[in-house]
Write an enzyme that holds these catalytic residues in place. Structure first.
Site, PDB file in Angstrom:
ATOM      1  N   GLU A   1      14.891  76.899  46.277  1.00 49.24           N
ATOM      2  CA  GLU A   1      16.516  76.685  45.666  1.00 49.24           C
ATOM      3  C   GLU A   1      15.890  75.283  44.733  1.00 49.24           C
ATOM      4  O   GLU A   1      16.275  74.946  44.308  1.00 49.24           O
ATOM      5  CB  GLU A   1      17.869  76.233  46.441  1.00 49.24           C
TER       6      GLU A   1
ATOM      7  N   HIS B   1      14.586  73.401  52.756  1.00 47.35           N
ATOM      8  CA  HIS B   1      14.854  73.478  54.348  1.00 47.35           C
ATOM      9  C   HIS B   1      14.864  74.808  54.341  1.00 47.35           C
ATOM     10  O   HIS B   1      15.049  75.789  53.872  1.00 47.35           O
ATOM     11  CB  HIS B   1      17.166  72.892  53.810  1.00 47.35           C
TER      12      HIS B   1
ATOM     13  N   HIS C   1      22.596  70.800  47.415  1.00 43.70           N
ATOM     14  CA  HIS C   1      24.539  71.250  47.140  1.00 43.70           C
ATOM     15  C   HIS C   1      25.140  72.227  49.041  1.00 43.70           C
ATOM     16  O   HIS C   1      25.862  72.793  48.379  1.00 43.70           O
ATOM     17  CB  HIS C   1      24.418  72.639  46.231  1.00 43.70           C
TER      18      HIS C   1
ATOM     19  N   HIS D   1      25.506  82.319  45.889  1.00 45.86           N
ATOM     20  CA  HIS D   1      25.012  82.526  47.559  1.00 45.86           C
ATOM     21  C   HIS D   1      26.046  83.467  47.659  1.00 45.86           C
ATOM     22  O   HIS D   1      27.178  84.048  49.192  1.00 45.86           O
ATOM     23  CB  HIS D   1      25.731  81.561  48.229  1.00 45.86           C
TER      24      HIS D   1
END
Length: 295
Positions: free
Chosen positions: A239, A192, A12, A59
């Site tokens: 995530e 990441h 995303h 976020h």
């Protein structure tokens, strides 16, 4: 009686939204990622889901570091997407399914999950971009139930706890008496890290482990502690907890329809997967049988 047909699992990254809005899908940097989506849309065209249960992480649009629930469930009739500082225009967000939201909330409390209930809620790029990828150029023709998982601020929930959350949601969906076809979405990652000494870190081996086991053995993804997952996948790669929870909601059996994996987009290992349940298999067969073959 409701049917849970399967799930779409995807990255995303905010930059995806920028690529969509610039029309950059065929640029060499972006094309490998966007080329993953036609098979997903073909599956959606066959299955025609009515509801999406969205597992993602906020976020800072709806929750920030001063108020960060471990698990939160939306129970609003409408949701809004807003600019989070990336310069993106808001994407269209479909309406909520409040009745199903409350059924899920009640089941989660019954299963002894302490959750935050949100009757007013903004959804950020982690929800809006996957919907825009699945149904480009329009509002998704579904209703949604957003479920956020804290992957931002420690202490984080364990993978085991997130899988249990998803399975509890699955129980609620199995008990739901409505006529809807329901799919889940798990968004984020994969590996990441955007900051610190390991900025730019990705781990294709761990990502492949997750994708290989997601359909057939999701419990394998719970063998690592959340701190080990951070070590293996990067600070933001945690995530994957959203994927694990979404897989739990599909029940015991789910088969892989399609997958792609591409490194990198915006310093992220990008992945797209579709898993389907037996209900989807039977639905697809029924659709094919009802469509006359062309001469």
């Amino acid at each position: 009686m409701a049917k849970v047909i399967g799930g779409v699992f995807t990255s995303h990254v905010p930059a995806i939204g920028g690529a969509i809005q610039r029309g950059a899908q065929d640029e060499p940097y972006w094309k490998p990622f966007f080329d993953a989506w036609p098979p997903v849309r073909e599956w959606l065209d066959v299955q025609q889901p009515d509801v999406v249960i969205m597992f993602y992480n906020d976020h800072g649009l709806n929750f920030f570091l001063d108020k960060m629930p471990t698990f939160a469930v939306g129970a609003a009739p409408v949701y809004r997407n807003e600019d989070e500082g990336w310069g993106l225009h808001p994407f269209p967000i479909p309406p909520g399914h409040t009745e199903l939201s409350w059924a899920i909330i009640e089941k989660l409390v019954e299963e002894e999950f302490d959750i935050t209930t949100c009757q007013d809620m903004a959804v950020d790029h982690a929800a809006s971009i996957p919907l825009a990828l699945a149904w480009p150029g329009r509002e998704a023709p579904v209703r949604i139930v957003p479920i956020t998982i804290n992957t931002v601020q420690h202490p984080l929930p364990s993978a085991k706890r997130c899988l249990a959350l998803g399975r509890a949601v699955g129980k609620a969906l199995a008990e739901w008496q409505g006529p809807e076809k329901i799919m889940v979405m798990g968004t984020g990652g994969l590996s990441h890290q955007l900051d610190g000494e390991r900025a730019g870190f990705m781990n294709a081996e761990y990502d492949k482990f997750c994708m290989d086991n997601l359909s057939s053995d999701p419990d394998a993804l719970t063998k690592h502690s959340v701190h080990e997952i951070v070590e293996l996948s990067g600070t933001q790669g945690v995530e994957v907890l959203n994927w694990i929870a979404a897989r739990g909601a599909l029940g015991s059996a789910a088969s892989e329809v399609t997958r792609t994996y591409h490194i990198p987009i915006s310093n992220t290992a990008a992945a797209v997967m579709v898993l389907e349940t037996e209900a989807a298999v039977q639905s697809g067969k029924a659709t094919n049988e009802a469509t006359p073959a062309m001469a």
